[in-house]
Motif scaffolding. Structure first.
Motif, PDB file in Angstrom:
ATOM      1  N   ARG A 185      35.065  27.976  48.644  1.00 44.36           N
ATOM      2  CA  ARG A 185      35.471  29.435  48.854  1.00 44.36           C
ATOM      3  C   ARG A 185      36.652  29.360  47.966  1.00 44.36           C
ATOM      4  O   ARG A 185      36.204  30.993  47.768  1.00 44.36           O
ATOM      5  CB  ARG A 185      36.057  29.039  50.469  1.00 44.36           C
ATOM      6  N   CYS A 186      36.456  28.400  47.190  1.00 44.66           N
ATOM      7  CA  CYS A 186      37.258  28.620  45.846  1.00 44.66           C
ATOM      8  C   CYS A 186      36.409  29.638  45.328  1.00 44.66           C
ATOM      9  O   CYS A 186      37.046  30.595  44.579  1.00 44.66           O
ATOM     10  CB  CYS A 186      38.067  27.331  45.538  1.00 44.66           C
ATOM     11  N   GLY A 187      35.348  29.106  44.575  1.00 43.30           N
ATOM     12  CA  GLY A 187      34.750  29.174  43.855  1.00 43.30           C
ATOM     13  C   GLY A 187      33.724  30.898  43.669  1.00 43.30           C
ATOM     14  O   GLY A 187      33.942  31.662  43.080  1.00 43.30           O
ATOM     15  N   PHE A 188      33.707  30.928  45.117  1.00 41.73           N
ATOM     16  CA  PHE A 188      33.097  31.825  44.955  1.00 41.73           C
ATOM     17  C   PHE A 188      34.162  32.966  46.065  1.00 41.73           C
ATOM     18  O   PHE A 188      34.067  34.175  45.950  1.00 41.73           O
ATOM     19  CB  PHE A 188      32.284  32.296  46.337  1.00 41.73           C
ATOM     20  N   ALA A 189      35.284  33.692  45.304  1.00 44.55           N
ATOM     21  CA  ALA A 189      36.404  34.487  46.006  1.00 44.55           C
ATOM     22  C   ALA A 189      36.256  35.707  45.229  1.00 44.55           C
ATOM     23  O   ALA A 189      36.784  35.666  44.526  1.00 44.55           O
ATOM     24  CB  ALA A 189      38.046  33.582  45.540  1.00 44.55           C
ATOM     25  N   GLY A 190      36.188  36.584  46.079  1.00 43.90           N
ATOM     26  CA  GLY A 190      36.093  37.795  45.407  1.00 43.90           C
ATOM     27  C   GLY A 190      37.492  38.555  45.709  1.00 43.90           C
ATOM     28  O   GLY A 190      37.404  39.776  45.175  1.00 43.90           O
ATOM     29  N   SER A 191      38.925  37.649  45.824  1.00 39.69           N
ATOM     30  CA  SER A 191      39.503  38.022  45.142  1.00 39.69           C
ATOM     31  C   SER A 191      40.612  37.291  45.649  1.00 39.69           C
ATOM     32  O   SER A 191      40.749  36.074  45.453  1.00 39.69           O
ATOM     33  CB  SER A 191      40.639  39.491  46.828  1.00 39.69           C
ATOM     34  N   GLN A 192      41.908  37.546  44.386  1.00 39.83           N
ATOM     35  CA  GLN A 192      43.147  36.889  44.522  1.00 39.83           C
ATOM     36  C   GLN A 192      43.095  36.085  45.245  1.00 39.83           C
ATOM     37  O   GLN A 192      43.560  34.977  45.883  1.00 39.83           O
ATOM     38  CB  GLN A 192      44.375  37.505  43.553  1.00 39.83           C
ATOM     39  N   GLU A 193      43.601  36.832  46.839  1.00 42.96           N
ATOM     40  CA  GLU A 193      44.347  36.205  48.049  1.00 42.96           C
ATOM     41  C   GLU A 193      43.189  35.145  48.694  1.00 42.96           C
ATOM     42  O   GLU A 193      43.128  34.397  49.280  1.00 42.96           O
ATOM     43  CB  GLU A 193      44.654  37.807  49.014  1.00 42.96           C
ATOM     44  N   ALA A 194      41.821  35.568  48.249  1.00 44.52           N
ATOM     45  CA  ALA A 194      41.305  35.198  48.944  1.00 44.52           C
ATOM     46  C   ALA A 194      40.960  33.752  48.363  1.00 44.52           C
ATOM     47  O   ALA A 194      40.839  32.621  49.639  1.00 44.52           O
ATOM     48  CB  ALA A 194      39.574  35.397  48.964  1.00 44.52           C
ATOM     49  N   TYR A 195      41.358  33.463  46.917  1.00 44.27           N
ATOM     50  CA  TYR A 195      41.040  32.480  46.502  1.00 44.27           C
ATOM     51  C   TYR A 195      42.310  31.795  46.305  1.00 44.27           C
ATOM     52  O   TYR A 195      42.561  30.100  46.543  1.00 44.27           O
ATOM     53  CB  TYR A 195      41.202  32.623  44.672  1.00 44.27           C
ATOM     54  N   ASP A 196      43.445  32.008  46.848  1.00 47.34           N
ATOM     55  CA  ASP A 196      44.669  31.620  47.004  1.00 47.34           C
ATOM     56  C   ASP A 196      44.780  30.328  48.356  1.00 47.34           C
ATOM     57  O   ASP A 196      45.861  29.496  48.434  1.00 47.34           O
ATOM     58  CB  ASP A 196      45.797  32.293  46.860  1.00 47.34           C
ATOM     59  N   SER A 197      44.248  31.639  48.988  1.00 51.90           N
ATOM     60  CA  SER A 197      44.183  30.921  50.172  1.00 51.90           C
ATOM     61  C   SER A 197      43.017  29.393  50.892  1.00 51.90           C
ATOM     62  O   SER A 197      43.418  28.362  51.150  1.00 51.90           O
ATOM     63  CB  SER A 197      43.386  32.367  51.550  1.00 51.90           C
ATOM     64  N   ALA A 198      42.009  29.592  49.792  1.00 50.32           N
ATOM     65  CA  ALA A 198      40.639  28.354  49.695  1.00 50.32           C
ATOM     66  C   ALA A 198      41.825  26.967  49.311  1.00 50.32           C
ATOM     67  O   ALA A 198      41.544  26.441  49.657  1.00 50.32           O
ATOM     68  CB  ALA A 198      39.784  29.259  49.435  1.00 50.32           C
ATOM     69  N   TYR A 199      42.403  27.517  47.949  1.00 51.38           N
ATOM     70  CA  TYR A 199      42.803  26.876  47.139  1.00 51.38           C
ATOM     71  C   TYR A 199      43.920  26.053  47.843  1.00 51.38           C
ATOM     72  O   TYR A 199      43.895  24.952  48.049  1.00 51.38           O
ATOM     73  CB  TYR A 199      43.805  27.372  45.931  1.00 51.38           C
ATOM     74  N   ASP A 200      44.654  26.514  48.653  1.00 55.54           N
ATOM     75  CA  ASP A 200      46.004  25.798  49.151  1.00 55.54           C
ATOM     76  C   ASP A 200      44.878  25.480  50.856  1.00 55.54           C
ATOM     77  O   ASP A 200      45.392  24.072  50.629  1.00 55.54           O
ATOM     78  CB  ASP A 200      46.445  27.044  50.445  1.00 55.54           C
ATOM     79  N   ARG A 201      44.385  25.702  51.151  1.00 55.95           N
ATOM     80  CA  ARG A 201      43.334  24.791  52.340  1.00 55.95           C
ATOM     81  C   ARG A 201      42.734  23.520  51.400  1.00 55.95           C
ATOM     82  O   ARG A 201      42.647  22.540  52.341  1.00 55.95           O
ATOM     83  CB  ARG A 201      42.771  25.716  52.564  1.00 55.95           C
ATOM     84  N   LEU A 202      42.534  23.832  50.150  1.00 54.23           N
ATOM     85  CA  LEU A 202      41.828  22.831  49.812  1.00 54.23           C
ATOM     86  C   LEU A 202      42.732  21.778  48.882  1.00 54.23           C
ATOM     87  O   LEU A 202      42.308  20.077  49.869  1.00 54.23           O
ATOM     88  CB  LEU A 202      40.874  23.077  48.593  1.00 54.23           C
ATOM     89  N   PHE A 203      43.324  21.906  48.662  1.00 54.36           N
ATOM     90  CA  PHE A 203      43.913  20.540  48.542  1.00 54.36           C
ATOM     91  C   PHE A 203      45.141  20.380  49.309  1.00 54.36           C
ATOM     92  O   PHE A 203      45.255  18.800  49.597  1.00 54.36           O
ATOM     93  CB  PHE A 203      44.849  21.305  47.209  1.00 54.36           C
ATOM     94  N   THR A 204      45.037  20.562  50.378  1.00 53.15           N
ATOM     95  CA  THR A 204      45.897  20.426  51.346  1.00 53.15           C
ATOM     96  C   THR A 204      45.071  19.425  51.916  1.00 53.15           C
ATOM     97  O   THR A 204      45.936  18.263  53.033  1.00 53.15           O
ATOM     98  CB  THR A 204      46.464  20.963  52.622  1.00 53.15           C
ATOM     99  N   ALA A 205      44.112  19.660  52.190  1.00 55.95           N
ATOM    100  CA  ALA A 205      43.100  18.535  53.195  1.00 55.95           C
ATOM    101  C   ALA A 205      42.797  17.284  51.997  1.00 55.95           C
ATOM    102  O   ALA A 205      42.271  16.832  52.610  1.00 55.95           O
ATOM    103  CB  ALA A 205      41.709  19.373  53.697  1.00 55.95           C
ATOM    104  N   LEU A 206      42.485  17.676  50.925  1.00 59.18           N
ATOM    105  CA  LEU A 206      42.219  16.835  49.816  1.00 59.18           C
ATOM    106  C   LEU A 206      43.567  16.105  49.774  1.00 59.18           C
ATOM    107  O   LEU A 206      43.792  14.489  49.890  1.00 59.18           O
ATOM    108  CB  LEU A 206      42.426  16.975  48.629  1.00 59.18           C
ATOM    109  N   ASP A 207      44.684  16.077  50.306  1.00 52.78           N
ATOM    110  CA  ASP A 207      46.056  15.212  50.608  1.00 52.78           C
ATOM    111  C   ASP A 207      45.590  14.272  51.289  1.00 52.78           C
ATOM    112  O   ASP A 207      46.488  13.269  51.841  1.00 52.78           O
ATOM    113  CB  ASP A 207      47.442  16.380  50.333  1.00 52.78           C
TER     114      ASP A 207
END
Length: 345
Positions: A185-207
Motif C-alpha cells: 500500500r505504501c509502494g503502490f500508493a497513487g496519491s500522497q494522502e494514500a501513501y501517508d495513511s499506508a505509512y502510518d498504518r504500517l509503522f503502527t503495526a510494526l511498533d
C-alpha cells in the motif's frame, strides 16, 4: 524485458488511488477426503513458486519445515515476469521439465481457458492434467500443515496447533492487512494522502509487533507457527526492497532492535534463511515494478551479511520446533546459491 505490449508499466499504480489487493483466489483445496476433486496424493501435485515473491516464499518455508519435498515437487519461476505471466526461464530451454510449460499461465488456461485474473504464484498444479488446482496462498500453507500430515517428515513441527489457531488467525490477519500488504500500500500508493495513511498504518503495526515480541521469542506460543512464517517473508525483504523501493523509510529493519533480532533468529533457523534469495528478490521488485522504478536499475546494496550475526533471542526461551526437530539440509536441486543467500554489498 518483454515487448512493450506486455510491459508491466501501469500495472501497479493507479493515479490518485489507494492500492487495493485482489484477494479472491481459486478456492479449490487439496484435502485428505478429496471433497473438491483433488485428494492428497504424494507425487501428484507440483508447487510452482518464485523465490522472489513473499507469498510464494511462505510455501517454500512450510514445505521444507514439514518435509514435504518428496510428496510435492517444486517448479521455480524466475524473478521477473511480464504482464501476462511468471515464466520458467530458470529451466533449460525456459521450459518446466515436468509440466512442459514456458509460462505458468498455461496451467491456469488448462483449467480455466478464459481465466480473467492475474497469474500468480504460488500455485499448485495437478500433474496428470497439467491444470492449476489453486493459487490460494494463505490456505495452501495451512493445508500443508493439516491435510498433508501423513506425508510430514518424522519430527515435523506443528505450525498450526489446534489450541492456538484462533490466536494465530487473529495475529496473522493483522500482520497481513497492516504489514504483508501494508508495504505494498505504501509502494503502490497513487496519491500522497494514500501513501501517508499506508505509512502510518504500517509503522503502527510494526511498533505493535515490536512490543509483542520484546518478551516472547515467537508471535504465538513458544514455538514457530504459521504466524511467524507469514511475518518473516516481509521482514526479510524490508531493507533490501521495501525501505527504499516502497518508501517504507521511517527506519530500516536493522534499526528496529526487537524485530531485527527476531528476523535474524528466524533467518538462522533451517527452512527460513536457506529458502531466501536476496538477489532474486531485488531483481524482481526493481525490474518488474516499472511504475515506480522506470530505469529498472537494481541497487547494489544493502550489505546483507549481517543477517548471520548473533541475535540473542535464545535468552527468551522457546523451542523453535516444539517437540519436533529441525529439517535436514535442502535437497541439492533446491539449494539457494551462497552468493544469493547472504551476499555482501
Amino acid at each position: 524485458m518483454a515487448d512493450d505490449q506486455y510491459s508491466t508499466k501501469g500495472a501497479y499504480v493507479s493515479g490518485g488511488a489507494e492500492f487495493t489487493r485482489d484477494t479472491n483466489y481459486i478456492p479449490t483445496r487439496i484435502t485428505r477426503d478429496g471433497r473438491d476433486g483433488y485428494p492428497v496424493e504424494a507425487g501428484r501435485y507440483r508447487l510452482i513458486a518464485a523465490r522472489a515473491c513473499p507469498w510464494a516464499n511462505r510455501t517454500l518455508i512450510v514445505r521444507r519445515l514439514l518435509g514435504l519435498e518428496d510428496a510435492i515437487s517444486l517448479g521455480l519461476c524466475g524473478p521477473t515476469h511480464d504482464v501476462r505471466s511468471w515464466t520458467f526461464d530458470l529451466d533449460p530451454g525456459g521450459v518446466d521439465p515436468v509440466l512442459g510449460y514456458e509460462r505458468l499461465q498455461q496451467a491456469y488456461f488448462a483449467r480455466f481457458p478464459d481465466y480473467p485474473k492475474g497469474i500468480t504464484v504460488p500455485a499448485l498444479v495437478d500433474i496428470p492434467t497439467k491444470a492449476v488446482v489453486t493459487n490460494d496462498y494463505p490456505q495452501i500453507t495451512l493445508d500443508f500443515s493439516t491435510e498433508w500430515v501423513e506425508h510430514h517428515r518424522a519430527g515435523a513441527p506443528d505450525l498450526y496447533p489446534e489450541p492456538l489457531r484462533d490466536e494465530i488467525d487473529a495475529v496473522s490477519k493483522r500482520v497481513f492487512t497492516e504489514v504483508n500488504n501494508g508495504v505494498y500500500r505504501c509502494g503502490f500508493a497513487g496519491s500522497q494522502e494514500a501513501y501517508d495513511s499506508a505509512y502510518d498504518r504500517l509503522f503502527t503495526a510494526l511498533d505493535w509487533l515490536s512490543d509483542r515480541l520484546a518478551d516472547q521469542r515467537y508471535l504465538v506460543g513458544d514455538t514457530i507457527t504459521e504466524a511467524d512464517v507469514r511475518l518473516f517473508t516481509t521482514l526479510a525483504r524490508f531493507d533490501a526492497v521495501y525501505h527504499g523501493h516502497f518508501k517504507c523509510n521511517r527506519q530500516k529493519l536493522a534499526e528496529m532492535p526487537v524485530l531485527w533480532a527476531y528476523a535474524r533468529d528466524l533467518f538462522q533457523t533451517p527452512g527460513f534463511g536457506d529458502t531466501t534469495d536476496f538477489t532474486q528478490i531485488k531483481r524482481h521488485y526493481y525490474v518488474v515494478h516499472t511504475d515506480i522504478n522506470p530505469t529498472q536499475i537494481v541497487p547494489n546494496g544493502p550489505d546483507l551479511s549481517n543477517w548471520l550475526t548473533s541475535h540473542g533471542r535464545e535468552q527468551l526461551g522457546g523451542r523453535p520446533f516444539g517437540d519436533g526437530t529441525p529439517p535436514g539440509p535442502p535437497q541439492p536441486a533446491e539449494v539457494v546459491p551462497a552468493e544469493d543467500w547472504v551476499p555482501v554489498g
